[in-house]
Design a protein around this motif. Structure first.
Motif, PDB file in Angstrom:
ATOM      1  N   THR A  51       0.812  -1.207   0.000  1.00 46.52           N
ATOM      2  CA  THR A  51       0.000   0.000   0.000  1.00 46.52           C
ATOM      3  C   THR A  51       0.852   1.267   0.000  1.00 46.52           C
ATOM      4  OG1 THR A  51      -0.144  -0.120   2.416  1.00 46.52           O
ATOM      5  CG2 THR A  51      -1.945  -1.117   1.157  1.00 46.52           C
ATOM      6  N   GLU A  52       2.102   1.157   0.450  1.00 48.04           N
ATOM      7  CA  GLU A  52       2.956   2.352   0.496  1.00 48.04           C
ATOM      8  C   GLU A  52       3.271   2.904  -0.896  1.00 48.04           C
ATOM      9  OE1 GLU A  52       5.848  -1.205   1.203  1.00 48.04           O
ATOM     10  OE2 GLU A  52       3.747  -0.669   1.602  1.00 48.04           O
ATOM     11  N   LEU A  53       3.057   2.104  -1.943  1.00 51.42           N
ATOM     12  CA  LEU A  53       3.298   2.593  -3.296  1.00 51.42           C
ATOM     13  C   LEU A  53       2.140   3.420  -3.842  1.00 51.42           C
ATOM     14  CD1 LEU A  53       4.993  -0.427  -5.125  1.00 51.42           C
ATOM     15  CD2 LEU A  53       6.063   1.492  -3.916  1.00 51.42           C
ATOM     16  N   ILE A  54       0.982   3.353  -3.190  1.00 50.25           N
ATOM     17  CA  ILE A  54      -0.202   4.029  -3.725  1.00 50.25           C
ATOM     18  C   ILE A  54      -0.012   5.544  -3.803  1.00 50.25           C
ATOM     19  CG2 ILE A  54      -2.651   4.478  -3.343  1.00 50.25           C
ATOM     20  CD1 ILE A  54      -2.870   1.644  -2.196  1.00 50.25           C
ATOM     21  N   PRO A  55       0.461   6.217  -2.740  1.00 54.59           N
ATOM     22  CA  PRO A  55       0.691   7.657  -2.887  1.00 54.59           C
ATOM     23  C   PRO A  55       1.730   8.005  -3.950  1.00 54.59           C
ATOM     24  CG  PRO A  55       0.658   7.022  -0.561  1.00 54.59           C
ATOM     25  CD  PRO A  55       0.700   5.758  -1.351  1.00 54.59           C
ATOM     26  N   GLU A  56       2.675   7.108  -4.176  1.00 55.00           N
ATOM     27  CA  GLU A  56       3.667   7.355  -5.223  1.00 55.00           C
ATOM     28  C   GLU A  56       3.019   7.311  -6.610  1.00 55.00           C
ATOM     29  OE1 GLU A  56       7.354   5.199  -4.920  1.00 55.00           O
ATOM     30  OE2 GLU A  56       7.095   4.909  -2.761  1.00 55.00           O
ATOM     31  N   LEU A  57       2.077   6.392  -6.797  1.00 55.28           N
ATOM     32  CA  LEU A  57       1.335   6.352  -8.059  1.00 55.28           C
ATOM     33  C   LEU A  57       0.531   7.634  -8.244  1.00 55.28           C
ATOM     34  CD1 LEU A  57       0.073   2.667  -7.887  1.00 55.28           C
ATOM     35  CD2 LEU A  57       1.606   3.576  -9.643  1.00 55.28           C
ATOM     36  N   GLY A  58      -0.045   8.119  -7.133  1.00 55.66           N
ATOM     37  CA  GLY A  58      -0.781   9.377  -7.208  1.00 55.66           C
ATOM     38  C   GLY A  58       0.127  10.552  -7.534  1.00 55.66           C
ATOM     39  N   ALA A  59       1.296  10.595  -6.904  1.00 50.82           N
ATOM     40  CA  ALA A  59       2.237  11.686  -7.165  1.00 50.82           C
ATOM     41  C   ALA A  59       2.722  11.674  -8.606  1.00 50.82           C
ATOM     42  CB  ALA A  59       3.420  11.585  -6.205  1.00 50.82           C
ATOM     43  N   ALA A  60       2.796  10.486  -9.198  1.00 56.04           N
ATOM     44  CA  ALA A  60       3.212  10.374 -10.601  1.00 56.04           C
ATOM     45  C   ALA A  60       2.098  10.769 -11.561  1.00 56.04           C
ATOM     46  CB  ALA A  60       3.670   8.944 -10.886  1.00 56.04           C
ATOM     47  N   GLY A  61       0.880  10.931 -11.042  1.00 56.72           N
ATOM     48  CA  GLY A  61      -0.240  11.342 -11.885  1.00 56.72           C
ATOM     49  C   GLY A  61      -0.983  10.206 -12.543  1.00 56.72           C
ATOM     50  N   PHE A  62      -0.717   8.943 -12.132  1.00 57.22           N
ATOM     51  CA  PHE A  62      -1.282   7.792 -12.819  1.00 57.22           C
ATOM     52  C   PHE A  62      -2.716   7.468 -12.410  1.00 57.22           C
ATOM     53  CE2 PHE A  62       3.330   6.043 -12.851  1.00 57.22           C
ATOM     54  CZ  PHE A  62       3.644   6.848 -13.939  1.00 57.22           C
ATOM     55  N   LEU A  63      -3.202   7.991 -11.281  1.00 61.66           N
ATOM     56  CA  LEU A  63      -4.513   7.601 -10.759  1.00 61.66           C
ATOM     57  C   LEU A  63      -5.602   8.508 -11.334  1.00 61.66           C
ATOM     58  CD1 LEU A  63      -3.541   6.883  -7.044  1.00 61.66           C
ATOM     59  CD2 LEU A  63      -3.609   5.318  -9.011  1.00 61.66           C
ATOM     60  N   GLY A  64      -6.506   7.902 -12.090  1.00 61.70           N
ATOM     61  CA  GLY A  64      -7.544   8.684 -12.763  1.00 61.70           C
ATOM     62  C   GLY A  64      -6.970   9.631 -13.792  1.00 61.70           C
ATOM     63  N   MET A  65      -5.831   9.262 -14.392  1.00 66.74           N
ATOM     64  CA  MET A  65      -5.101  10.182 -15.249  1.00 66.74           C
ATOM     65  C   MET A  65      -5.867  10.567 -16.509  1.00 66.74           C
ATOM     66  SD  MET A  65      -2.140   7.712 -16.881  1.00 66.74           S
ATOM     67  CE  MET A  65      -1.767   8.790 -18.279  1.00 66.74           C
ATOM     68  N   HIS A  66      -6.823   9.745 -16.928  1.00 67.64           N
ATOM     69  CA  HIS A  66      -7.583  10.047 -18.138  1.00 67.64           C
ATOM     70  C   HIS A  66      -8.766  10.970 -17.859  1.00 67.64           C
ATOM     71  CE1 HIS A  66      -9.634   6.836 -16.092  1.00 67.64           C
ATOM     72  NE2 HIS A  66     -10.679   6.950 -16.875  1.00 67.64           N
ATOM     73  N   LEU A  67      -8.987  11.310 -16.579  1.00 68.12           N
ATOM     74  CA  LEU A  67     -10.076  12.201 -16.192  1.00 68.12           C
ATOM     75  C   LEU A  67      -9.571  13.636 -16.116  1.00 68.12           C
ATOM     76  CD1 LEU A  67     -11.565   9.990 -13.336  1.00 68.12           C
ATOM     77  CD2 LEU A  67     -12.242  10.045 -15.753  1.00 68.12           C
ATOM     78  N   SER A  68     -10.497  14.596 -16.186  1.00 69.08           N
ATOM     79  CA  SER A  68     -10.133  16.013 -16.145  1.00 69.08           C
ATOM     80  C   SER A  68     -10.681  16.649 -14.877  1.00 69.08           C
ATOM     81  CB  SER A  68     -10.679  16.745 -17.371  1.00 69.08           C
ATOM     82  OG  SER A  68     -10.111  16.220 -18.560  1.00 69.08           O
ATOM     83  N   GLY A  69      -9.928  17.584 -14.323  1.00 68.15           N
ATOM     84  CA  GLY A  69     -10.350  18.295 -13.139  1.00 68.15           C
ATOM     85  C   GLY A  69     -10.165  17.487 -11.875  1.00 68.15           C
ATOM     86  N   TYR A  70     -10.413  18.109 -10.731  1.00 68.72           N
ATOM     87  CA  TYR A  70     -10.387  17.453  -9.419  1.00 68.72           C
ATOM     88  C   TYR A  70      -9.020  16.839  -9.106  1.00 68.72           C
ATOM     89  CZ  TYR A  70     -15.313  17.926 -10.516  1.00 68.72           C
ATOM     90  OH  TYR A  70     -16.535  18.438 -10.902  1.00 68.72           O
ATOM     91  N   GLY A  71      -7.965  17.437  -9.614  1.00 69.00           N
ATOM     92  CA  GLY A  71      -6.621  16.939  -9.374  1.00 69.00           C
ATOM     93  C   GLY A  71      -6.174  15.851 -10.318  1.00 69.00           C
ATOM     94  N   CYS A  72      -6.991  15.521 -11.323  1.00 65.02           N
ATOM     95  CA  CYS A  72      -6.636  14.475 -12.297  1.00 65.02           C
ATOM     96  C   CYS A  72      -5.853  15.084 -13.458  1.00 65.02           C
ATOM     97  CB  CYS A  72      -7.889  13.785 -12.814  1.00 65.02           C
ATOM     98  SG  CYS A  72      -8.902  13.021 -11.518  1.00 65.02           S
ATOM     99  N   GLY A  74      -5.873  14.632 -16.763  1.00 66.42           N
ATOM    100  CA  GLY A  74      -6.491  14.964 -18.040  1.00 66.42           C
ATOM    101  C   GLY A  74      -5.684  14.487 -19.234  1.00 66.42           C
ATOM    102  N   ALA A  75      -4.999  13.358 -19.082  1.00 65.00           N
ATOM    103  CA  ALA A  75      -4.158  12.821 -20.162  1.00 65.00           C
ATOM    104  C   ALA A  75      -5.013  12.144 -21.230  1.00 65.00           C
ATOM    105  CB  ALA A  75      -3.151  11.824 -19.588  1.00 65.00           C
ATOM    106  N   GLY A  76      -4.421  11.951 -22.388  1.00 65.45           N
ATOM    107  CA  GLY A  76      -5.113  11.301 -23.487  1.00 65.45           C
ATOM    108  C   GLY A  76      -5.237   9.802 -23.284  1.00 65.45           C
TER     109      GLY A  76
END
Length: 396
Positions: A51-72, A74-76
């Motif tokens: 579970t310690e890797l989860i915030p790292e995935l978030g910091a890399a921008g990978f979580l919900g990366m295809h969504l726009s707004g709300y901290g996501c 907005g990638a293609g």
């Protein structure tokens, strides 16, 4: 000793990508190689999810990366697919995490939630500070969601949920569960039994998630049984924009798209280790890669990896243009997983007896791919979707 070239150098796939897309892929590849690969064999053996890797995935921008707004981010769609590819090249469990968090739970809230629901959950989920799960499949089977038995009934100003779900990724770790249930209320259509989605904080009394043990696949990941026993929710727990089965299906298609790419990552990993082994292992006085039968196996594996990658890219471009259909997603999911499994099995033959050990990732990928083959629509379901598209006749 000769060193095997990278697979993508043979086909120049990178030339088909934009600089931004290559950047996302390179970041995901670096994360997979630096943070997942050094520990994944032991985690798989020990049934441990880090579970310690989860915030790292978030910091890399990978979580919900295809969504726009709300901290996501907005990638293609292609960028998202490439991230799925690189994470699954390390292990299917980590691509599954990104899919459950982003393509299922976050997409459900983003697509169908109220503004208040989006503000409450999405920013924290994008950072990896909050975890979501997507509770659709039930114990009797997942291929017929129209037959779900989980129910939501009105009670005063709120709702009460009762039922059970099975094979729900992340449920025991989640902060919020997107639970799909039949609403027993004539105000909601379909004979008073319309399917609706609810946001259930997992601390709600009556919600119990139990990790499933005894898995021989996805061992470095978490899947659970869920019991819903008189789970009481406020009126605004319902997802206002999701009506009927089109709600969960809209999210499933997002996850299926990620699998089209991800399975090819697992396939590429198997091909790479088989190729390297064919050059470094010598039998009868020469590398086994100098034998015609071995080269034929490698050529056939490369063929299917590149065909799968080109198909994934085509579907990604269609998705970005807003023209991707469910039948086209079924083509990709069915082909990618089927061929990835075949490649894993063929790669194992090149590795010989050593191929069944964790010195190589091939057996782990093959085991994980059996789960990927089953979830988000089995082979048979996707064949029936395509059969309906071809004939106009529904055989479900």
């Amino acid at each position: 000793m000769t060193t095997a070239p990278r697979i993508d150098q043979v086909f120049d796939f990178d030339e088909l990508l934009s600089e931004e897309e290559r950047g996302w892929q390179q970041r995901a590849r670096a994360f997979a190689q630096d943070r997942i690969l050094p520990i994944i064999e032991d985690d798989f053996e020990q049934k441990h999810f880090r579970t310690e890797l989860i915030p790292e995935l978030g910091a890399a921008g990978f979580l919900g990366m295809h969504l726009s707004g709300y901290g996501c981010a907005g990638a293609g769609a292609v960028s998202y697919g490439l991230v799925c590819l690189e994470l699954e090249a390390a292990d299917s469990g980590w691509r599954t995490f990104v899919s459950v968090q982003g393509s299922l739970a976050m997409s459900a809230i983003h697509k169908y939630g109220s503004e208040e629901q989006k503000q409450q959950w999405l920013p924290g989920m994008a950072k990896g500070e909050l975890i979501g799960c997507f509770a659709l499949t039930e114990p009797q089977g997942g291929s017929d969601p129209a037959a779900m038995t989980t129910v939501a009934r009105r009670d005063g100003d709120g709702w009460v949920l009762d039922g059970a779900k099975r094979w729900i990724g992340l449920a025991s770790l989640a902060d919020v569960a997107v639970v799909w249930a039949r609403v027993e209320d004539p105000a909601y259509g379909e004979g008073g039994k319309a399917v609706r989605g609810f946001l259930v904080p997992t601390t709600t009394p009556g919600f119990t998630a139990t990790p499933i043990d005894g898995k021989l696949s996805m061992r470095a990941s978490v899947q659970c049984d869920i019991e819903l026993d008189g789970v009481r929710l406020p009126a605004d727990a319902i997802l206002p924009g999701a009506e009927g089965l089109s709600g969960p299906f809209g999210c499933l298609n997002e996850a299926r798209y990620g699998i089209v790419w991800g399975a090819m990552g697992a396939a590429r990993s198997c091909l790479e280790v088989a190729l390297d082994r064919s050059i470094t292992r010598e039998v009868f006085g020469k590398p086994i890669g100098a034998n015609q039968l071995t080269q034929a196996k490698l050529a056939d594996m490369l063929l299917e990896v590149e065909k799968g990658m080109l198909l994934a890219l085509h579907l990604g471009r269609r998705k970005e243009a807003g023209r991707l259909t469910p039948a086209q997603i079924s083509v990709g999911k069915l082909n990618s997983v089927r061929e990835a499994l075949a490649i894993a099995h063929e790669a194992r033959t090149i590795l010989g007896g050593d191929g069944i050990t964790n010195a190589f990732p091939v057996m782990r990928h093959a085991a994980n791919l059996e789960s990927v083959r089953t979830y988000e629509g089995t082979d048979e379901i996707h064949q029936l979707i395509l059969g309906r598209a071809l004939t106009g006749l529904n055989a479900f």
